[in-house]
Design an enzyme around this catalytic site. Structure first.
Site, short mmCIF file in Angstrom:
data_model
loop_
_atom_site.label_atom_id
_atom_site.label_comp_id
_atom_site.label_asym_id
_atom_site.label_seq_id
_atom_site.Cartn_x
_atom_site.Cartn_y
_atom_site.Cartn_z
N THR A 197 57.48 38.25 49.61
CA THR A 197 57.21 39.68 49.71
C THR A 197 58.26 40.17 50.69
O THR A 197 58.83 39.36 51.42
CB THR A 197 55.80 39.91 50.34
OG1 THR A 197 54.81 39.34 49.52
CG2 THR A 197 55.48 41.37 50.52
N ARG A 225 47.23 40.96 37.24
CA ARG A 225 46.84 40.58 38.61
C ARG A 225 47.42 41.61 39.60
O ARG A 225 48.56 42.05 39.46
CB ARG A 225 47.38 39.18 38.91
CG ARG A 225 47.02 38.65 40.30
CD ARG A 225 48.21 38.64 41.21
NE ARG A 225 47.89 38.10 42.53
CZ ARG A 225 48.72 38.17 43.56
NH1 ARG A 225 49.91 38.72 43.42
NH2 ARG A 225 48.37 37.70 44.73
N VAL A 226 46.63 42.03 40.56
CA VAL A 226 47.07 43.06 41.51
C VAL A 226 47.34 42.41 42.88
O VAL A 226 46.52 41.66 43.40
CB VAL A 226 46.00 44.18 41.64
CG1 VAL A 226 46.42 45.19 42.70
CG2 VAL A 226 45.83 44.87 40.29
N SER A 227 48.52 42.72 43.43
CA SER A 227 48.96 42.17 44.71
C SER A 227 48.34 42.93 45.89
O SER A 227 48.01 44.11 45.77
CB SER A 227 50.48 42.30 44.77
OG SER A 227 50.93 42.11 46.08
N THR A 246 52.48 39.15 54.32
CA THR A 246 53.14 38.37 53.28
C THR A 246 52.40 37.04 53.13
O THR A 246 51.88 36.52 54.11
CB THR A 246 54.62 38.13 53.62
OG1 THR A 246 55.16 37.20 52.67
CG2 THR A 246 54.82 37.57 55.02
N GLY A 247 52.36 36.52 51.92
CA GLY A 247 51.65 35.26 51.70
C GLY A 247 50.78 35.38 50.47
O GLY A 247 51.03 36.22 49.59
N GLY A 249 48.29 36.73 48.23
CA GLY A 249 47.66 38.05 48.20
C GLY A 249 46.15 37.99 48.26
O GLY A 249 45.51 38.79 48.95
N1 GLY Z 1 51.64 38.85 48.94
C1 GLY Z 1 52.19 39.03 47.67
C2 GLY Z 1 51.29 38.70 46.58
O1 GLY Z 1 50.46 37.80 46.69
O2 GLY Z 1 51.37 39.33 45.57
#
Ligand code: GLY
Length: 335
Positions: A197, A225-227, A246-247, A249
């Site tokens: 990210t 799928r939603v981030s 970040t990581g 989601g």
């Molecule tokens: N942090 C980005 C995702 O998992 O989409």
């Protein structure tokens, strides 16, 4: 006269409000996960992050606003094919790229974002345009329609390296859960799961905070799928603090991490305490992520429950980064 005052004078900007000014602060990230493959991975990532910090800080030194700096930083990170956002985004399970981005103005406490948008260069530009709309978060079809309305050119963010990565995954029958956090030649054949990210957090010279986050997602995920990146869980700011995550989601959403840290600060906790407490709780629940943040007093803090956080910052004096921070500490800070 200070260097900033001289620059302002050259730009024809009044120096009369200097007494109300604070030293701008900036932190950016390009993902988090397991360690980079030796120096071959670390040096180019460091060079990219430092160059972007330098360019964005220059804007802040010339009285650029927090929102302008966040947008510039996100655009530069989205344009860098190494990172998983904009150009160089990972492919989803069906071989398509769908990107998400959000922008939050801490002063106005206003969030805007796009979810799973395709075929544009800079998703952060759509989030920016949505700041002044009454409908401020759009998903796939709506964001495509909005992008057409704005006459944004059609753009393919696919890179060869990401395509090769996906082809390799197809050969391996998609047995890996995620694509690589940064695009590196060596990664194509590794089994290491990484997460990507990009994010930018800014305190400007007027003491205003803003944050932006942008992603190509986890890679190889199910369609739709939603981030977390386009949710307050992954990107949040008030007048007191701003955080980008970040990581994984799903882990970030379960902790509602960005909003959790910001609200703790807004309710009176110091940023470093809020980061430490939130990371300790998350670590005990085996979460897998990192976060960057700044508060209204100019403290910069970062935290992680994973092995490495690819972040770099400017504390008003110098540029530094967290790339070789592999200790078991859950957080670090610079005031
Ligand atoms: N942090 C980005 C995702 O998992 O989409």
């Amino acid at each position: 006269m200070s260097e900033t005052q001289i620059k302002r004078k050259k730009l024809g900007i009044s120096n009369q409000i200097m007494s109300h000014e604070v030293k701008p602060k900036l932190i950016i990230h390009g993902g988090a996960g397991s360690s980079l493959k030796g120096k071959g991975g670390l040096i180019p990532v460091r060079n990219s992050l430092h160059a972007i910090v330098k360019e964005v800080y220059e804007l802040l030194s010339n009285n650029g606003s927090a929102i302008e700096a966040v947008i510039l930083g996100c655009q530069l990170l989205e344009n860098e094919p190494r990172f998983n956002a904009g150009t160089g985004s990972v492919l989803q399970s069906d071989g398509q790229i769908r990107m998400s981005a959000a922008l939050m103005d801490g002063e106005a406490q206003r969030f805007s974002g796009v979810i799973n948008v395709s075929r544009i260069k800079n998703p952060i530009n759509l989030a920016k345009a949505l700041q002044s709309e009454s409908d401020r978060v759009l998903s796939d079809l709506g964001s495509a329609e909005f992008s057409r309305e704005l006459k944004l050119p059609i753009y393919d963010p696919l890179t060869d390296l990401r395509l090769q990565e996906w082809i390799q995954e197809r050969k391996d029958d998609f047995n890996k859960k995620m694509a690589g956090v940064v695009a590196e030649e060596e990664l194509i054949t590794t089994e290491e799961a990484r997460r990507g990210t990009i994010g930018v957090v800014v305190l400007d010279s007027q003491g205003k905070l803003a944050v932006g986050t942008s992603t190509g997602g986890k890679g190889l995920e199910r369609i739709g799928r939603v981030s977390d990146s386009a949710m307050p869980a992954g990107n949040y700011a008030t007048t007191k603090a701003a955080v980008s995550c970040t990581g994984i989601g799903e882990d970030i959403i379960d902790e509602c991490l960005a909003a959790r840290i910001v609200i703790r600060v807004t309710d009176g906790m110091s940023l470093s305490e809020a980061m430490e407490k939130s990371m300790a709780e998350s670590f005990s629940r085996k979460r897998d992520f990192g976060a960057i943040s700044i508060d209204a007093d100019g403290t910069i803090a970062w935290g992680k429950t994973c092995e490495v956080l690819l972040a770099a910052y400017h504390n008003g004096e110098e540029i530094n980064d967290t790339l070789e921070w592999t200790s078991n500490d859950l957080m670090g800070y610079s005031s």
